[in-house]
Motif scaffolding. Structure first.
Motif, short mmCIF file in Angstrom:
data_model
loop_
_atom_site.label_atom_id
_atom_site.label_comp_id
_atom_site.label_asym_id
_atom_site.label_seq_id
_atom_site.Cartn_x
_atom_site.Cartn_y
_atom_site.Cartn_z
N HIS A 135 0.83 -1.21 0.00
CA HIS A 135 0.00 0.00 0.00
C HIS A 135 0.87 1.26 0.00
CE1 HIS A 135 -3.61 -2.36 0.28
NE2 HIS A 135 -3.08 -3.04 1.29
N ARG A 136 1.93 1.22 -0.83
CA ARG A 136 2.84 2.34 -1.08
C ARG A 136 3.72 2.68 0.13
NH1 ARG A 136 0.32 6.90 -4.68
NH2 ARG A 136 2.38 6.83 -5.61
N VAL A 137 3.80 1.76 1.07
CA VAL A 137 4.73 1.88 2.20
C VAL A 137 5.93 0.99 1.88
CG1 VAL A 137 5.11 1.37 4.65
CG2 VAL A 137 2.94 2.39 3.89
N MET A 138 7.14 1.53 2.07
CA MET A 138 8.36 0.79 1.72
C MET A 138 8.67 -0.27 2.79
SD MET A 138 10.66 3.91 0.15
CE MET A 138 10.05 5.27 1.15
N LEU A 139 8.63 -1.55 2.38
CA LEU A 139 8.89 -2.66 3.29
C LEU A 139 10.35 -3.07 3.27
CD1 LEU A 139 5.82 -4.97 2.58
CD2 LEU A 139 6.08 -3.24 4.38
N ASP A 140 10.95 -3.07 2.08
CA ASP A 140 12.35 -3.47 1.95
C ASP A 140 12.89 -2.93 0.63
OD1 ASP A 140 14.77 -4.59 2.63
OD2 ASP A 140 14.14 -6.67 2.36
N CYS A 141 14.18 -2.78 0.56
CA CYS A 141 14.84 -2.34 -0.66
C CYS A 141 16.25 -2.91 -0.67
CB CYS A 141 14.87 -0.81 -0.75
SG CYS A 141 15.70 -0.02 0.63
N ASN A 142 16.86 -2.88 -1.84
CA ASN A 142 18.21 -3.41 -1.92
C ASN A 142 19.24 -2.29 -1.94
OD1 ASN A 142 18.03 -2.46 -4.55
ND2 ASN A 142 18.33 -4.44 -5.53
N GLU A 143 20.52 -2.67 -1.94
CA GLU A 143 21.61 -1.70 -1.89
C GLU A 143 21.60 -0.75 -3.09
OE1 GLU A 143 23.63 -1.23 0.73
OE2 GLU A 143 22.52 -2.81 1.76
N ALA A 144 21.28 -1.27 -4.27
CA ALA A 144 21.26 -0.43 -5.47
C ALA A 144 20.17 0.64 -5.36
CB ALA A 144 21.03 -1.29 -6.72
N PHE A 145 19.05 0.32 -4.76
CA PHE A 145 17.98 1.30 -4.54
C PHE A 145 18.45 2.39 -3.58
CE2 PHE A 145 14.25 3.03 -2.47
CZ PHE A 145 13.40 3.27 -3.54
N LEU A 146 19.11 1.99 -2.50
CA LEU A 146 19.63 2.96 -1.54
C LEU A 146 20.62 3.90 -2.20
CD1 LEU A 146 20.13 0.58 1.52
CD2 LEU A 146 18.30 2.28 1.21
N GLN A 147 21.47 3.35 -3.05
CA GLN A 147 22.46 4.16 -3.75
C GLN A 147 21.78 5.13 -4.73
OE1 GLN A 147 25.42 1.87 -5.82
NE2 GLN A 147 26.60 3.66 -6.39
N LEU A 148 20.76 4.66 -5.45
CA LEU A 148 20.07 5.50 -6.42
C LEU A 148 19.40 6.70 -5.75
CD1 LEU A 148 19.00 5.97 -9.34
CD2 LEU A 148 17.06 4.52 -8.73
N PHE A 149 18.82 6.50 -4.59
CA PHE A 149 18.07 7.56 -3.93
C PHE A 149 18.82 8.26 -2.80
CE2 PHE A 149 14.75 5.34 -6.19
CZ PHE A 149 13.99 6.39 -6.68
N GLY A 150 19.98 7.73 -2.39
CA GLY A 150 20.82 8.42 -1.42
C GLY A 150 20.42 8.27 0.04
N TYR A 151 19.57 7.35 0.34
CA TYR A 151 19.11 7.16 1.72
C TYR A 151 19.81 5.97 2.38
CZ TYR A 151 15.16 10.32 0.95
OH TYR A 151 14.37 11.42 0.71
N GLN A 152 19.73 5.93 3.70
CA GLN A 152 20.08 4.76 4.48
C GLN A 152 18.81 3.93 4.62
OE1 GLN A 152 23.27 4.03 5.65
NE2 GLN A 152 23.77 5.79 4.34
N ARG A 153 18.95 2.63 4.78
CA ARG A 153 17.79 1.73 4.86
C ARG A 153 16.79 2.18 5.93
NH1 ARG A 153 19.61 -2.38 3.44
NH2 ARG A 153 18.24 -3.41 2.02
N ASP A 154 17.28 2.52 7.13
CA ASP A 154 16.38 2.88 8.22
C ASP A 154 15.61 4.19 7.97
OD1 ASP A 154 18.62 4.49 8.54
OD2 ASP A 154 18.68 4.29 10.72
#
Length: 190
Positions: free
Chosen positions: A28-47
Motif C-alpha cells: 500500500h505504497r509503504v516501503m517494506l524493503d529495498c536493496n543496496e542499489a535502490f539505496l544508492q540510487l536515492f541516497g538514503y540509508q535503509r532505516d
C-alpha cells in the motif's frame, strides 16, 4: 525447514540485496524493503526508508498522487500484473531526476497490497513523452534541477542561445507563463 530450503532462502535474500537493479518492495505504497542499489540510487540509508510512504522519493505530493492513481487504474483495468512508466523521482539531496519504473503486483485482486518495483535512472531520455523532443526532455530535467541557461549550455556543450530556443519551445508547448510554472508543469505532466 530443511537445511537445503534454508540455504536456498539465504541465497534468494542475498541475490535481492546485491542485485545491480534498484528494487523496492511495497505494501500500500509503504516501503517494506529495498536493496543496496535502490539505496544508492536515492541516497538514503535503509532505516530512513523502511515503513515510510513512497512519497519520500517523489518530487511532490501531487506527483505522488497522480502517478499512484494512474498505476492503480492500470493494474485494475489491465490483464497484466505489471505497470511501467517514466517519471521524475527525487534523490535525498533534493535533485530531481528522470527514471523508468516497473512495478509488479503479487496480489492482483488488491494491486497495491504487495508490489515489487524496479527503478532505472535515465540520464538521457530516449523516448519523448508527449510532443517533447529528447533534447527538450534533457533540458527540462536540468531546468527542474534549478540550472540556469548558461549552466545547461555548459553541461550539454551547446550554445547558450540553443538552450534559450529550447526553453522558449518548452514554455510554449507546456503553456507556461514563467519558469516556476514551467517547472511545475514539467513535474506534474510527467
Amino acid at each position: 525447514m530443511t537445511v537445503f530450503a534454508q540455504q536456498l532462502q539465504d541465497i534468494e535474500c542475498l541475490a535481492f540485496k546485491v542485485s545491480p537493479a534498484p528494487q523496492l518492495i511495497t505494501s500500500h505504497r509503504v516501503m517494506l524493503d529495498c536493496n543496496e542499489a535502490f539505496l544508492q540510487l536515492f541516497g538514503y540509508q535503509r532505516d530512513e526508508l523502511l515503513n515510510q510512504l513512497t512519497l519520500l522519493i517523489y518530487p511532490s505530493q501531487a506527483d505522488y498522487k497522480s502517478i499512484g492513481k494512474r498505476s492503480l487504474d492500470w493494474l485494475h483495468d489491465s490483464p497484466s500484473d505489471s505497470y511501467s512508466d517514466e517519471r521524475f523521482m527525487q534523490h535525498k539531496n533534493g535533485e530531481v531526476f528522470w527514471a523508468k519504473s516497473h512495478g509488479y503486483t503479487l496480489t492482483p485482486d488488491d494491486p497495491f497490497k504487495l508490489m515489487v518495483w524496479h527503478f532505472e535512472r535515465l540520464n538521457r531520455t530516449h523516448h519523448a513523452t508527449g510532443d517533447l523532443t529528447p533534447r527538450e526532455r534533457e533540458i527540462a530535467m536540468l531546468i527542474v534541477n534549478g540550472l540556469k541557461s548558461k549552466e545547461i549550455a555548459k553541461q550539454l556543450e551547446i550554445s547558450h542561445r540553443t538552450v534559450e530556443v529550447h526553453r522558449a519551445r518548452l514554455m510554449k508547448k507546456m503553456q507556461a507563463k514563467n519558469i516556476v510554472e514551467l517547472v511545475s508543469k514539467i513535474i506534474f505532466v510527467s
